[in-house]
Design a protein around this motif. Sequence first.
Motif, mmCIF file in Angstrom:
data_model
loop_
_atom_site.group_PDB
_atom_site.id
_atom_site.type_symbol
_atom_site.label_atom_id
_atom_site.label_comp_id
_atom_site.label_asym_id
_atom_site.label_seq_id
_atom_site.Cartn_x
_atom_site.Cartn_y
_atom_site.Cartn_z
ATOM 1 N N VAL A 371 26.286 -5.443 27.857
ATOM 2 C CA VAL A 371 25.679 -6.073 26.678
ATOM 3 C C VAL A 371 24.870 -7.294 27.082
ATOM 4 N N ILE A 372 25.412 -8.101 27.974
ATOM 5 C CA ILE A 372 24.709 -9.309 28.416
ATOM 6 C C ILE A 372 23.418 -8.953 29.142
ATOM 7 N N TYR A 373 23.476 -7.983 30.053
ATOM 8 C CA TYR A 373 22.278 -7.579 30.784
ATOM 9 C C TYR A 373 21.204 -7.046 29.843
ATOM 10 N N VAL A 374 21.618 -6.248 28.862
ATOM 11 C CA VAL A 374 20.648 -5.663 27.920
ATOM 12 C C VAL A 374 19.997 -6.759 27.086
ATOM 13 N N LEU A 375 20.801 -7.658 26.538
ATOM 14 C CA LEU A 375 20.246 -8.705 25.677
ATOM 15 C C LEU A 375 19.346 -9.661 26.461
ATOM 16 N N VAL A 376 19.763 -10.025 27.669
ATOM 17 C CA VAL A 376 18.932 -10.908 28.499
ATOM 18 C C VAL A 376 17.602 -10.232 28.827
ATOM 19 N N SER A 377 17.656 -8.961 29.186
ATOM 20 C CA SER A 377 16.431 -8.232 29.530
ATOM 21 C C SER A 377 15.483 -8.168 28.344
ATOM 22 N N LEU A 378 16.004 -7.778 27.175
ATOM 23 C CA LEU A 378 15.160 -7.641 25.994
ATOM 24 C C LEU A 378 14.591 -8.988 25.560
ATOM 25 N N TRP A 379 15.417 -10.028 25.632
ATOM 26 C CA TRP A 379 14.965 -11.347 25.203
ATOM 27 C C TRP A 379 13.801 -11.841 26.059
ATOM 28 N N PHE A 380 13.952 -11.764 27.359
ATOM 29 C CA PHE A 380 12.904 -12.330 28.211
ATOM 30 C C PHE A 380 11.668 -11.445 28.279
ATOM 31 N N ALA A 382 10.566 -9.709 25.700
ATOM 32 C CA ALA A 382 9.893 -10.042 24.442
ATOM 33 C C ALA A 382 9.240 -11.415 24.514
ATOM 34 N N MET A 383 9.919 -12.370 25.126
ATOM 35 C CA MET A 383 9.388 -13.725 25.241
ATOM 36 C C MET A 383 8.114 -13.755 26.078
ATOM 37 N N VAL A 384 8.134 -13.082 27.220
ATOM 38 C CA VAL A 384 6.954 -13.062 28.086
ATOM 39 C C VAL A 384 5.798 -12.320 27.405
ATOM 40 N N THR A 385 6.115 -11.241 26.695
ATOM 41 C CA THR A 385 5.071 -10.504 25.974
ATOM 42 C C THR A 385 4.395 -11.405 24.946
ATOM 43 N N THR A 386 5.182 -12.169 24.211
ATOM 44 C CA THR A 386 4.637 -13.085 23.211
ATOM 45 C C THR A 386 3.753 -14.145 23.865
ATOM 46 N N LEU A 454 10.195 -10.425 38.482
ATOM 47 C CA LEU A 454 9.169 -11.460 38.334
ATOM 48 C C LEU A 454 9.037 -11.864 36.871
ATOM 49 N N LEU A 455 9.022 -10.876 35.961
ATOM 50 C CA LEU A 455 8.979 -11.173 34.528
ATOM 51 C C LEU A 455 10.192 -11.992 34.098
ATOM 52 N N LEU A 456 11.366 -11.576 34.560
ATOM 53 C CA LEU A 456 12.604 -12.232 34.146
ATOM 54 C C LEU A 456 12.650 -13.685 34.608
ATOM 55 N N VAL A 457 12.350 -13.929 35.860
ATOM 56 C CA VAL A 457 12.414 -15.300 36.385
ATOM 57 C C VAL A 457 11.315 -16.159 35.766
ATOM 58 N N PHE A 458 10.150 -15.577 35.528
ATOM 59 C CA PHE A 458 9.095 -16.312 34.822
ATOM 60 C C PHE A 458 9.565 -16.705 33.428
ATOM 61 N N GLY A 459 10.239 -15.780 32.733
ATOM 62 C CA GLY A 459 10.766 -16.101 31.408
ATOM 63 C C GLY A 459 11.786 -17.217 31.450
ATOM 64 N N ILE A 460 12.671 -17.192 32.438
ATOM 65 C CA ILE A 460 13.661 -18.268 32.580
ATOM 66 C C ILE A 460 12.965 -19.595 32.842
ATOM 67 N N ASP A 461 11.955 -19.558 33.689
ATOM 68 C CA ASP A 461 11.216 -20.773 34.032
ATOM 69 C C ASP A 461 10.568 -21.393 32.792
ATOM 70 N N ARG A 462 9.960 -20.548 31.958
ATOM 71 C CA ARG A 462 9.300 -21.078 30.764
ATOM 72 C C ARG A 462 10.305 -21.473 29.692
ATOM 73 N N ALA A 463 11.415 -20.733 29.570
ATOM 74 C CA ALA A 463 12.436 -21.085 28.578
ATOM 75 C C ALA A 463 13.055 -22.443 28.877
ATOM 76 N N LEU A 464 13.138 -22.772 30.166
ATOM 77 C CA LEU A 464 13.706 -24.068 30.585
ATOM 78 C C LEU A 464 12.611 -25.032 31.015
ATOM 79 N N GLY A 465 11.430 -24.868 30.418
ATOM 80 C CA GLY A 465 10.271 -25.658 30.839
ATOM 81 C C GLY A 465 10.427 -27.153 30.654
ATOM 82 N N TYR A 466 11.283 -27.566 29.694
ATOM 83 C CA TYR A 466 11.471 -28.998 29.449
ATOM 84 C C TYR A 466 12.473 -29.623 30.427
#
Length: 504
Positions: A371-380, A382-386, A454-466
Amino acid sequence: MNDDETKSLAVLSGVRERKIIWLLCCLAAVHVFIFSAAFPPINNVDEQAHFDLVVKYSHGHLPRNLEPISREAMQFIVVYGSQEFFWPPETFPDGKFPPPPWTQPLEKIAPVLLARETQWQNANHECSQPPLYYTLAGLWWNIGKCLGFEDGHLLYWLRFLNILFVAALVWLGHFTARTIFPENYFLRMGVPVLLAFQPQTAFYSINNDMLSALCFGVAFVCLAKWLSVETPDVRWGTVTGLALALTFLVKMSNLPLLAVSVVAVLLKIFRLAKIKRLRASLLEFVLLFSCAVLPAAVWVTWCKICFGDFTGSEVKVHFLGWTLKPVGEWWHHPIFTPHGMWTFVSGLLATFWQGEFLWHGQPLASPVANVIYVLVSLWFVAMVTTMLMTRHAGLTGLQRQALWLALSAFLAVMVFLAFLSIIYDFHDCPNPSREHPYFTSGRLLLGALVPFQLLLVFGIDRALGYFGNLTKFLVLAGMVLFMLISEITVDWPVFSSQYNWFHM
């Protein structure tokens, strides 16, 4: 600080970074070695079929139809294969698995071996698979023989080829992130870290999936670099074409990745034609297409001659008992319901992270981790796509194109597997089946592993951008710790198997 001191610090920083990457390569190799050695041979994910093809290729034999498993491969399968993947211990006398055949007298175990041989005497449905992995693995098998390995140790020697693949994959992940995001230290480190510790059981098995990740990973970074420059480069184009050809020659399910690559190249041609620069780059495009198409053309011709169609898939489909459904029945597939779509997406992403091994007939995976892997994958994703849909994401042309290419490659394979789920009636096939008509084999997504990370780590980087890099690396360390703890917890019973390398 003067220029010389700045250059010296940059050199020292680069040396330290390379040392860290080499350490990660070694850690990934140890990780794969330990779990490859812990799992007994001949798992439930067609390991016997891939092993048989490696043995055939080691003798220079290319199958021309769906041949039965060879005598040499069969001897290894019946002696060293474990029933622990498929059955609970209660199935056997006294509620426990019998001792490994190689520990018992031949006269006592001969009837059991004959029964097992009868059980495995089917045609090898993977015979039409492209040849690259089996050629390399066949060469590795012969090297093991020359080095004196034999019996079960030779079988594990073949499985340990994945150690080289995963080390190369970690280095490639760093090279990809460094090429596309040279200024971002977190991405340069984060991508290889996740590749080093992903708990994917395909890494611990004889199969061609890891080589898919490696070949398309090379094609991805070369294609992203080649597409981003105003005037395409001959060297990048040639290497890109060869990497795409190798991707095709590893596994037929990589076709969606090649389709995305072709579309990207055609868009580049369109842009150059629009600004009237296509003629100046014509040689580069010819070289790319020649390097990509000619090796693939040789193989599809071979498939047409020997197997009757250009992909060699018709004989496999016929062997498995699948049939094409009428188009009108496609729309009745449960994937078009919210529950069915979730079943497909969650099942595919869960096995993409944790793999498809069974143990005692049950999935060897943590439901909570799934469940955690699926939700993390979908979240990031979707975030990168946006973010990519907004023009003010602060990305260079190379970075934007690379992320779009990564996203397209990953989604293309998912769409392709959804399409296959819809068009076939699986009849009596156990997986996929009429009761569960979904291609949820996450290993088929591994060709897009480097782009996805690459998508996943980029998403983490931007989510924690502050936050600073310290916070980002703490989150990354938490992810790695979670992956290792969940994997060790789930796989711990495997280490006590009497059939594994540690007990030989």
